[in-house]
Design a protein around this motif. Structure first.
Motif, short mmCIF file in Angstrom:
data_model
loop_
_atom_site.label_atom_id
_atom_site.label_comp_id
_atom_site.label_asym_id
_atom_site.label_seq_id
_atom_site.Cartn_x
_atom_site.Cartn_y
_atom_site.Cartn_z
N SER A 191 -19.64 -2.67 3.59
CA SER A 191 -20.59 -3.78 4.38
C SER A 191 -21.66 -3.08 5.31
O SER A 191 -21.43 -1.97 5.80
N LEU A 192 -22.70 -3.80 5.37
CA LEU A 192 -23.82 -3.38 6.11
C LEU A 192 -24.06 -4.46 7.14
O LEU A 192 -24.41 -5.44 6.89
N GLU A 193 -23.79 -4.06 8.39
CA GLU A 193 -23.97 -5.12 9.48
C GLU A 193 -24.94 -4.64 10.57
O GLU A 193 -25.14 -3.42 10.88
N CYS A 194 -25.91 -5.51 11.23
CA CYS A 194 -26.85 -5.33 11.88
C CYS A 194 -26.31 -5.22 13.24
O CYS A 194 -25.68 -6.03 13.76
N ILE A 195 -26.61 -4.08 14.17
CA ILE A 195 -26.07 -3.87 15.50
C ILE A 195 -27.20 -4.57 16.35
O ILE A 195 -26.96 -4.95 17.53
N GLU A 196 -28.35 -4.44 15.83
CA GLU A 196 -29.47 -4.99 16.46
C GLU A 196 -30.35 -5.97 15.63
O GLU A 196 -29.98 -5.80 14.51
N ASP A 197 -31.11 -6.84 16.02
CA ASP A 197 -32.01 -7.43 15.16
C ASP A 197 -32.79 -6.56 14.26
O ASP A 197 -33.28 -5.54 15.00
#
Length: 184
Positions: free
Chosen positions: A91-97
């Motif tokens: 999975s690829l998740e945003c840590i920041e916008d």
């Protein structure tokens, strides 16, 4: 930003870059939003214009293992799933916008067929990605936690300002408490 990134490897005319640009879509994601979720099809490879992401694999017990971080001027995806058109195992998740330029596999192949320069660029990127993956594996196999911490700090000092300590600890394979001791 994309043109500058590509032109670190190959030079493009204005006409060539306009052609390249037409093969990408721009997408925006909020902090904590998933760009890719495990078990879903991966439609794109992503060039990060701004923001920060983490690529994670969850094992059978549900524990998340951080494979990599990606920030501006980097490419990220579940490349196996993208290239084989199979469900994601990462999975690829945003840590920041985060703002990304997305390229579908069909458009990637069209670009590589139409412009040998772009094919060379992507091949070079793949080579460097493989080198980075090999270095990470060797680091995990041969270095202790302190050495891995120091390597990461030396190679990517800005991550320490942008990534929560709990995520850095998970990436290094240590507890948050151990990371605090290493940082002294």
């Amino acid at each position: 930003m994309l043109r500058k990134h590509i032109e670190k490897q190959v030079t493009l005319t204005d006409e060539e870059f306009t052609f390249v640009q037409r093969h990408f879509e721009i997408k925006k994601y909020k902090k904590h939003q998933f760009i890719i979720q495990e078990n879903e099809m991966v439609r794109y490879s992503y060039f990060l214009v701004s923001g920060l992401t983490k690529l994670v694999h969850h094992d059978e017990s549900g524990k998340g293992h951080i494979v990599s971080f990606a920030m501006e001027d980097w490419w990220e995806s579940d490349f196996h799933a993208y290239l084989t058109q199979t469900p994601a195992t990462l999975s690829l998740e945003c840590i920041e916008d985060t703002v990304v330029l997305c390229i579908s596999l069909a458009n990637y192949r069209k670009l590589c067929t139409a412009l040998q320069k772009v094919e060379s660029f992507f091949l070079e990127k793949a080579h460097f990605g493989n080198i980075a993956a090999q270095r990470r594996i060797l680091s995990l196999l041969t270095s202790n936690a302190k050495e891995r911490y120091e390597q990461l700090l030396k190679q990517y000092p800005s991550l320490f300002q942008r990534v929560p300590k709990s995520l850095l600890a998970a990436y290094l394979g240590v507890s948050r408490e151990t990371l605090s001791r290493l940082a002294v």
